[in-house]
Structures are given as C-alpha cells and as structure tokens.
Design a protein around this motif. Structure first.
Motif, PDB file in Angstrom:
ATOM      1  N   GLN A 129       6.842  64.927  61.058  1.00 52.66           N
ATOM      2  CA  GLN A 129       7.570  63.888  60.984  1.00 52.66           C
ATOM      3  C   GLN A 129       8.039  63.585  59.683  1.00 52.66           C
ATOM      4  O   GLN A 129       7.298  63.597  58.480  1.00 52.66           O
ATOM      5  CB  GLN A 129       6.976  62.669  61.373  1.00 52.66           C
ATOM      6  CG  GLN A 129       7.469  61.353  61.120  1.00 52.66           C
ATOM      7  CD  GLN A 129       8.623  61.135  62.194  1.00 52.66           C
ATOM      8  OE1 GLN A 129       8.650  61.760  63.317  1.00 52.66           O
ATOM      9  NE2 GLN A 129       9.735  60.497  61.885  1.00 52.66           N
TER      10      GLN A 129
ATOM     11  N   ASN B 112      10.450  58.149  58.538  1.00 50.76           N
ATOM     12  CA  ASN B 112      10.611  56.782  59.960  1.00 50.76           C
ATOM     13  C   ASN B 112      11.717  55.974  59.403  1.00 50.76           C
ATOM     14  O   ASN B 112      11.866  54.822  59.254  1.00 50.76           O
ATOM     15  CB  ASN B 112       9.435  56.087  59.862  1.00 50.76           C
ATOM     16  CG  ASN B 112       7.895  57.006  59.932  1.00 50.76           C
ATOM     17  OD1 ASN B 112       8.232  57.632  60.957  1.00 50.76           O
ATOM     18  ND2 ASN B 112       6.968  56.404  59.478  1.00 50.76           N
TER      19      ASN B 112
ATOM     20  N   SER C 153      12.572  53.376  62.167  1.00 46.88           N
ATOM     21  CA  SER C 153      11.399  52.556  62.322  1.00 46.88           C
ATOM     22  C   SER C 153      11.552  51.407  61.315  1.00 46.88           C
ATOM     23  O   SER C 153      11.387  50.146  61.198  1.00 46.88           O
ATOM     24  CB  SER C 153      10.170  53.065  62.364  1.00 46.88           C
ATOM     25  OG  SER C 153      10.174  53.992  63.524  1.00 46.88           O
ATOM     26  N   GLU C 154      11.804  52.135  59.931  1.00 49.57           N
ATOM     27  CA  GLU C 154      11.893  51.312  58.721  1.00 49.57           C
ATOM     28  C   GLU C 154      13.061  50.155  58.780  1.00 49.57           C
ATOM     29  O   GLU C 154      12.958  49.125  58.497  1.00 49.57           O
ATOM     30  CB  GLU C 154      12.023  52.149  57.499  1.00 49.57           C
ATOM     31  CG  GLU C 154      10.546  53.052  57.157  1.00 49.57           C
ATOM     32  CD  GLU C 154      11.157  53.964  56.153  1.00 49.57           C
ATOM     33  OE1 GLU C 154      12.165  54.263  55.752  1.00 49.57           O
ATOM     34  OE2 GLU C 154       9.986  54.844  56.010  1.00 49.57           O
TER      35      GLU C 154
ATOM     36  N   ILE D 286      14.154  48.976  61.594  1.00 53.04           N
ATOM     37  CA  ILE D 286      13.943  48.028  62.482  1.00 53.04           C
ATOM     38  C   ILE D 286      13.121  46.766  61.670  1.00 53.04           C
ATOM     39  O   ILE D 286      13.376  45.916  61.999  1.00 53.04           O
ATOM     40  CB  ILE D 286      13.394  48.562  63.679  1.00 53.04           C
ATOM     41  CG1 ILE D 286      14.506  49.462  64.630  1.00 53.04           C
ATOM     42  CG2 ILE D 286      12.743  47.426  64.573  1.00 53.04           C
ATOM     43  CD1 ILE D 286      13.624  50.093  65.633  1.00 53.04           C
ATOM     44  N   LEU D 287      12.183  47.351  61.018  1.00 52.48           N
ATOM     45  CA  LEU D 287      11.005  46.377  60.435  1.00 52.48           C
ATOM     46  C   LEU D 287      12.158  45.478  59.216  1.00 52.48           C
ATOM     47  O   LEU D 287      11.844  44.474  59.011  1.00 52.48           O
ATOM     48  CB  LEU D 287      10.055  47.094  59.596  1.00 52.48           C
ATOM     49  CG  LEU D 287       9.205  47.850  60.631  1.00 52.48           C
ATOM     50  CD1 LEU D 287       8.105  48.641  59.859  1.00 52.48           C
ATOM     51  CD2 LEU D 287       8.206  46.840  61.364  1.00 52.48           C
TER      52      LEU D 287
ATOM     53  N   GLU E 133      16.987  50.009  67.791  1.00 48.79           N
ATOM     54  CA  GLU E 133      15.661  50.206  68.804  1.00 48.79           C
ATOM     55  C   GLU E 133      16.261  51.214  69.801  1.00 48.79           C
ATOM     56  O   GLU E 133      15.473  52.118  70.278  1.00 48.79           O
ATOM     57  CB  GLU E 133      15.288  48.904  69.402  1.00 48.79           C
ATOM     58  CG  GLU E 133      14.381  48.165  68.473  1.00 48.79           C
ATOM     59  CD  GLU E 133      13.941  46.777  69.117  1.00 48.79           C
ATOM     60  OE1 GLU E 133      14.543  46.420  69.908  1.00 48.79           O
ATOM     61  OE2 GLU E 133      13.232  45.993  68.197  1.00 48.79           O
TER      62      GLU E 133
ATOM     63  N   LEU F 279      16.077  54.587  68.523  1.00 52.28           N
ATOM     64  CA  LEU F 279      14.782  55.162  68.346  1.00 52.28           C
ATOM     65  C   LEU F 279      14.335  55.496  69.737  1.00 52.28           C
ATOM     66  O   LEU F 279      13.652  56.576  69.786  1.00 52.28           O
ATOM     67  CB  LEU F 279      13.812  53.944  68.195  1.00 52.28           C
ATOM     68  CG  LEU F 279      12.480  54.292  67.653  1.00 52.28           C
ATOM     69  CD1 LEU F 279      12.234  55.290  66.370  1.00 52.28           C
ATOM     70  CD2 LEU F 279      11.573  53.129  67.222  1.00 52.28           C
ATOM     71  N   LYS F 280      14.862  54.832  71.031  1.00 52.68           N
ATOM     72  CA  LYS F 280      14.537  55.410  72.285  1.00 52.68           C
ATOM     73  C   LYS F 280      15.164  56.719  72.395  1.00 52.68           C
ATOM     74  O   LYS F 280      14.762  57.670  72.965  1.00 52.68           O
ATOM     75  CB  LYS F 280      15.233  54.484  73.303  1.00 52.68           C
ATOM     76  CG  LYS F 280      14.142  53.379  73.295  1.00 52.68           C
ATOM     77  CD  LYS F 280      14.722  52.241  74.345  1.00 52.68           C
ATOM     78  CE  LYS F 280      14.282  51.054  74.193  1.00 52.68           C
ATOM     79  NZ  LYS F 280      14.891  49.856  75.124  1.00 52.68           N
TER      80      LYS F 280
ATOM     81  N   GLU G   7      13.212  59.406  70.755  1.00 48.06           N
ATOM     82  CA  GLU G   7      11.939  59.681  71.366  1.00 48.06           C
ATOM     83  C   GLU G   7      12.229  60.511  72.788  1.00 48.06           C
ATOM     84  O   GLU G   7      11.406  61.377  73.090  1.00 48.06           O
ATOM     85  CB  GLU G   7      11.382  58.416  71.884  1.00 48.06           C
ATOM     86  CG  GLU G   7      10.724  57.720  70.549  1.00 48.06           C
ATOM     87  CD  GLU G   7      10.087  56.074  70.903  1.00 48.06           C
ATOM     88  OE1 GLU G   7      10.485  55.717  72.047  1.00 48.06           O
ATOM     89  OE2 GLU G   7       9.616  55.499  70.159  1.00 48.06           O
TER      90      GLU G   7
ATOM     91  N   ASN H  39      13.759  63.527  61.837  1.00 51.10           N
ATOM     92  CA  ASN H  39      14.344  62.479  60.885  1.00 51.10           C
ATOM     93  C   ASN H  39      14.501  62.911  59.295  1.00 51.10           C
ATOM     94  O   ASN H  39      13.881  62.493  58.327  1.00 51.10           O
ATOM     95  CB  ASN H  39      13.337  61.145  60.956  1.00 51.10           C
ATOM     96  CG  ASN H  39      13.160  60.498  62.027  1.00 51.10           C
ATOM     97  OD1 ASN H  39      12.499  60.790  62.814  1.00 51.10           O
ATOM     98  ND2 ASN H  39      14.267  59.929  62.611  1.00 51.10           N
TER      99      ASN H  39
END
Length: 182
Positions: A5, A8, A11-12, A14-15, A72, A75-76, A79, A98
C-alpha cells in the motif's frame, strides 16, 4: 503475490470531505451566534436561522455529500480490483496500490511481474461508459423518472498515458529496463 500500500489517497480525501462538512456547520453556528450578539428581534433571528440552515443544507452539504459519495464509490472500485488481483496473480508478482502521481491523483495499482509492469486504473461508475474515436468519454445513466442522461467524464486514457510516462521515467532514472503498459 506481494501487496504494498503506497498511499491512502482516496481514504484521506473522504476524511477531508467529512471534516469540511463539520467545519461548514461550525461556520453556520458562528454566524448565528454573531447575529444574536447584534441584538436583533426574535422574529428576525428566526428568519436568519431559517435562511442559514437552508443555505447550509442545500448548497454546501449537498455538494460535499455528492463528493463524498463519488470518493466512496471509487474506494469500492479499488477494493474490488484488489480482491480480483488476489485471486488471479501468482507468486512472483508485486502489486503497488495507490501510487501517487506528480500534480495530483494516483494510479490504483502498479503490477510488477517477470514480464514487465502493468498499470491498472479502477473505475466504479454506474450506467454505461462510452468513448468515441476522439477519446471523449461519457456516462449514460437512467434517472429516477426513467429519463436518460448523458454526462461527460474526464478521460481515463489521458490520466493513464501520463501515469505510464511518469512510471517509465522513474524506471529509466534507476536504469531499470522493463516493458510498461497502462
């Protein structure tokens, strides 16, 4: 298969969007508190409060909510790509997830194997994705009332060409000669 990895990125983001939502509400509450100190009447306060809530909910929150949903969904898609690669790639391959690019963005997966390097970009759009001979990309979706919408989207081909160029340059700078495809 070995997995690494690198960042991120999604994810970053999204936060960050979630924290922006919270900050918007704090600004609205600060504006409301300030208006109270201006010694306005109760009815004026009610209308100002109603107006601020309307603005916050309708304009600010809806755009941030949409941005969060897009991230999101991305991200799906990433995954799903990871799950598929875990099933099909044998030992001897390395998957870098990433990988950040200069100027923003990232490559979802850089697969390094005995035969070379492959760059993969995961997408998770609903509807149909079309590309014409001019490399103009569009998304066809059906709305709530059955109406068909055609939305222009950024070209993933352009992003991938830039990524392939950057990865090739990185490998050449380290005197690594491998076949690279995106």
């Amino acid at each position: 298969m070995k997995e690494i990895q690198v960042s991120n990125h999604l994810s970053e983001q999204i936060l960050r969007v979630k924290s922006l939502k919270k900050r918007r509400w704090i600004k609205i509450l600060c504006a409301l508190t300030f208006s109270i100190f201006l010694a306005i009447t109760v009815s004026q306060l009610f209308w100002i409060l109603t107006f601020l809530i309307f603005l916050g909910r309708f304009f600010v929150t809806s755009s941030l909510r949409r941005r969060g949903e897009v991230l999101e969904n991305g991200l799906k898609g990433e995954e799903a790509l990871r799950g598929r690669l875990r099933k099909i790639l044998p030992d001897g391959y390395i998957a870098l997830y990433n990988y950040p690019l200069r100027g923003g963005g990232d490559v979802e997966c850089v697969v390094v194997g005995p035969g070379g390097v492959i760059l993969l970009d995961a997408k998770n759009h609903r509807g149909d994705i079309l590309c014409n001979y001019k490399e103009q990309w569009s998304q066809i979706v059906v709305g709530r009332r059955g109406k068909i919408h055609r939305l222009e989207i950024r070209s993933p081909s352009t992003q991938m060409r830039k990524a392939v160029f950057e990865i090739k340059k990185l490998f050449l700078n380290h005197r690594i000669s491998l076949w690279i495809e995106g």
